[in-house]
Design an enzyme around this catalytic site. Structure first.
Site, short mmCIF file in Angstrom:
data_model
loop_
_atom_site.label_atom_id
_atom_site.label_comp_id
_atom_site.label_asym_id
_atom_site.label_seq_id
_atom_site.Cartn_x
_atom_site.Cartn_y
_atom_site.Cartn_z
N CYS A 51 47.20 40.19 32.95
CA CYS A 51 46.90 40.92 34.02
C CYS A 51 46.47 42.67 33.69
CB CYS A 51 47.98 41.17 35.08
SG CYS A 51 47.39 42.02 36.32
N CYS A 56 43.35 41.21 35.44
CA CYS A 56 43.03 41.80 36.82
C CYS A 56 42.66 43.30 36.90
CB CYS A 56 44.12 41.68 37.65
SG CYS A 56 45.27 40.37 37.57
N LYS A 59 39.28 44.18 34.79
CA LYS A 59 38.06 43.43 35.27
C LYS A 59 37.90 44.22 36.73
CE LYS A 59 39.46 41.22 38.85
NZ LYS A 59 40.06 39.99 38.91
N TYR A 187 36.82 31.66 39.85
CA TYR A 187 37.06 33.27 39.82
C TYR A 187 36.61 34.06 38.82
CZ TYR A 187 41.44 32.41 42.83
OH TYR A 187 42.31 32.13 43.90
N GLU A 191 33.60 36.69 39.13
CA GLU A 191 33.87 38.04 39.34
C GLU A 191 33.08 38.82 38.03
OE1 GLU A 191 38.16 38.08 38.70
OE2 GLU A 191 38.58 37.94 41.00
N HIS A 445 38.68 49.22 66.43
CA HIS A 445 37.21 49.14 66.29
C HIS A 445 36.56 50.63 65.89
CE1 HIS A 445 33.59 48.12 68.24
NE2 HIS A 445 33.21 49.46 68.76
N GLU A 450 38.37 43.32 63.00
CA GLU A 450 38.66 43.00 64.26
C GLU A 450 38.14 41.76 64.88
OE1 GLU A 450 36.81 45.46 67.34
OE2 GLU A 450 35.36 45.96 66.10
P1 NDP Z 1 38.71 28.35 37.75
O1 NDP Z 1 39.74 26.97 37.57
O2 NDP Z 1 38.92 29.18 38.79
O3 NDP Z 1 37.20 27.85 37.20
C1 NDP Z 1 36.77 27.26 36.25
C2 NDP Z 1 35.32 26.98 36.32
O4 NDP Z 1 34.98 26.10 35.08
C3 NDP Z 1 35.05 25.98 37.22
O5 NDP Z 1 33.66 26.50 37.83
C4 NDP Z 1 34.99 24.73 36.53
O6 NDP Z 1 34.06 23.89 37.39
C5 NDP Z 1 34.46 24.91 35.45
N1 NDP Z 1 34.59 23.86 34.22
C6 NDP Z 1 35.99 23.56 33.90
N2 NDP Z 1 35.75 22.24 33.05
C7 NDP Z 1 34.51 22.45 32.98
C8 NDP Z 1 33.78 21.48 31.91
N3 NDP Z 1 34.20 20.49 31.26
N4 NDP Z 1 32.34 21.45 32.33
C9 NDP Z 1 31.65 22.66 32.74
N5 NDP Z 1 32.27 23.42 33.89
C10 NDP Z 1 33.86 23.20 33.53
O7 NDP Z 1 39.32 29.19 36.41
P2 NDP Z 1 39.06 30.80 35.90
O8 NDP Z 1 38.89 30.54 34.54
O9 NDP Z 1 37.98 31.20 36.39
O10 NDP Z 1 40.34 31.24 36.32
C11 NDP Z 1 41.62 31.00 35.94
C12 NDP Z 1 42.41 31.16 36.99
O11 NDP Z 1 43.00 32.56 36.66
C13 NDP Z 1 42.04 31.18 38.34
O12 NDP Z 1 42.44 29.63 38.92
C14 NDP Z 1 43.06 31.94 39.09
O13 NDP Z 1 44.30 31.36 39.59
C15 NDP Z 1 43.26 32.99 38.20
N6 NDP Z 1 42.25 34.26 38.21
C16 NDP Z 1 42.57 34.92 39.62
C17 NDP Z 1 42.05 36.01 39.69
C18 NDP Z 1 42.14 36.77 41.03
O14 NDP Z 1 43.17 36.51 41.51
N7 NDP Z 1 41.14 37.51 41.48
C19 NDP Z 1 40.95 36.26 38.75
C20 NDP Z 1 40.50 35.43 37.67
C21 NDP Z 1 41.67 34.49 37.48
P3 NDP Z 1 34.37 22.76 38.44
O15 NDP Z 1 34.83 23.79 39.78
O16 NDP Z 1 33.42 21.81 38.92
O17 NDP Z 1 35.67 22.20 38.16
#
Ligand code: NDP
Length: 460
Positions: A51, A56, A59, A187, A191, A445, A450
């Site tokens: 983080c 976090c 980023k 996510y 971002e 407002h 709201e």
């Molecule tokens: P996510 O699980 O959110 O997204 C992963 C992405 O990779 C999805 O679009 C997924 O597609 C794609 N993907 C996975 N496997 C394949 C594949 N074999 N081929 C093609 N595409 C693939 O993971 P992130 O890495 O973005 O984030 C990890 C975690 O970290 C999040 O789930 C969240 O919990 C946390 N996080 C939180 C943040 C916040 O609170 N603001 C910021 C950053 C991370 P599909 O959807 O089709 O499966």
């Protein structure tokens, strides 16, 4: 060294060894130390963890920086005479970001020191139910807490691992790319696509689904696809990467659709995996799941009674505040005489894309599966600031209500400040608020927020 004595009479170097000085590990370590435990925290990298050092915080700093470009565009509508887009100094931002991370790392070190915990620098390996080895020394503890988080996972496609960067490198690029392809639509992908696009890179988002943000409410996903395209991000839905090759500094990417793209950089944001490789857990009989996650019960205990795990390494809800809640509950339970578990229900989260998304509770699809009847309220409108800025972007809000009990089951929003707004809504939903309670609340407002208390007509 004074040895801690356990109830069974066995003596250990420490009462608790925490592996990983990220947000969850540091919280657990300092709370346990506050309860009087002898604590060592082992960290192979910089205290602060994902983080603070690689997630976090950096980023969000880059996100803030990149959003000034849309502010400049919007300012023109308010009479500001801006002849050309101001020039951005990327290395200056990276240096400022690094200085802030150093300050925060210092705070994390001080938190442990002031709590009386010992920070040991090095990569740990668990070598017994009560033993951890680091820097060729074996330390023993009554309890071991694994809080090692996760690492980026780059999916298998020819040339992708070789040529793609992950979010780790994207935060430290020496040179800003003219154009970039971001792979994924979760996510991290959204971002970073917003960050690169905001700083002026021609940004391609390639994802295998028909819409971004799988798992989020369907309406939000649809609205998000429109908003990203309006912001200038080039969407390639229903696509995977077939191959990446390098031609000098440029990367050539062949997509499953047959299209080819040439870009300065490819960033894979295709998920994260628990950081358990090489930790020695499986050899000890600690059960790991399909993705390498440490399997734990509600009290964060693994299949080996003296070993616990919290945070992303358990792959429950991978969010910093959840890891902190799990670490705190663990320390109170095991060292503070106050047995309790972290509550994983109705955890709010936000995606700091541009525009951002925030939600708490059930999606419409989840509510329909869980309840006999569901009422849905939606509102889509142009935020007041956008009326004269000329930005067409819509704000979208949605409330999902159990039609039989009137309880609000979920709230979702895409639009400015939704992360800030959703935190308050999360309190109401956590407290079991009914739609009638929302209706009885008088709005502030003029705000976008709201709208959450003025939606009266259910969607037909
Ligand atoms: P996510 O699980 O959110 O997204 C992963 C992405 O990779 C999805 O679009 C997924 O597609 C794609 N993907 C996975 N496997 C394949 C594949 N074999 N081929 C093609 N595409 C693939 O993971 P992130 O890495 O973005 O984030 C990890 C975690 O970290 C999040 O789930 C969240 O919990 C946390 N996080 C939180 C943040 C916040 O609170 N603001 C910021 C950053 C991370 P599909 O959807 O089709 O499966």
């Amino acid at each position: 060294m004074v040895l801690a004595m356990t109830q069974t009479g066995a003596s250990y170097d420490y009462d608790l060894i925490v592996i990983g000085a990220g947000s969850g590990g540091v919280r657990a370590g300092r709370i346990a130390a506050g309860h009087g435990a002898r604590v060592a925290v082992i960290e192979g990298d910089r205290p602060g963890g994902t983080c603070v050092i690689r997630g976090c915080v950096p980023k969000k700093l880059l996100m803030y920086g990149s959003a000034f470009s849309s502010d400049v565009e919007d300012a023109r509508g308010f009479g500001w005479q801006i002849e050309a887009m101001p020039r951005h100094d990327w290395p200056a931002l990276i240096a400022a970001k690094d200085a802030e991370l150093e300050r925060l790392e210092g705070i994390y070190r001080a938190l442990l020191k002031n709590a009386g915990a010992t920070l040991i620098s090095g990569w740990a390996q668990v070598c017994g139910p009560h033993e951890v080895s680091v820097n060729d020394t074996v330390y023993s503890a009554a309890k071991i807490l694994v809080a090692v988080g996760g690492v980026p996972q780059i999916v298998d496609a020819p040339g992708l691992v070789e040529h793609a960067i992950s979010s780790n490198e994207a935060l430290d690029l020496k040179q800003f790319p003219k154009d970039i392809l971001v792979y994924g639509s979760g996510y991290i992908a959204l971002e970073f696509a917003g960050i690169f696009n905001g700083f002026g890179a021609r940004t391609h988002l390639v994802y295998r689904g028909d819409l971004p943000l799988r798992g989020f409410d369907e309406d939000i996903r649809e609205q998000m696809a429109v908003a990203l395209a309006e912001r200038g991000i080039i969407l390639h839905s229903g696509c995977t990467i077939a191959e990446v090759t390098a031609d000098g500094v440029r990367k050539q990417v062949r997509l499953s659709s047959g299209a080819s793209l040439s870009v300065d950089a490819v960033m894979a944001a295709t998920g994260r995996r628990p950081n358990t490789a090489g930790l020695g857990l499986q050899e000890l009989g600690v059960e790991l799941g399909r993705h390498g996650e440490v399997v734990v019960d509600a009290e964060s205990r693994t299949s080996v009674p003296s070993i616990f795990a919290i945070g992303d390494v358990t792959n429950r809800i991978n969010l910093t505040p959840v890891a902190i809640a799990e670490g705190h509950a663990f320390a109170d339970s095991e060292f503070g005489g106050n047995r309790r578990v972290a509550d994983h229900k109705n955890v709010a989260s936000a995606v700091f894309s541009q525009p951002p998304v925030a939600s708490v509770g059930m999606t419409e699809t989840e509510a329909q599966a869980a309840c006999a009847a569901v009422t849905v309220f939606t509102s889509g409108f142009r935020a007041m600031k956008n009326t004269i800025s000329g930005r067409g972007e819509k704000t979208f809000m949605k409330l999902i209500v159990n039609a039989d009990t009137d309880q609000v089951l979920g709230a979702h929003m895409m639009g400015p400040d939704c992360g800030e707004i959703m935190q308050g809504i999360a309190v109401a939903i956590k407290a079991g608020a009914r739609k009638a309670d929302f209706d009885a609340t008088i709005g502030i407002h003029p705000t976008a927020a709201e709208e959450f208390v003025t939606m009266r007509t259910p969607r037909s």
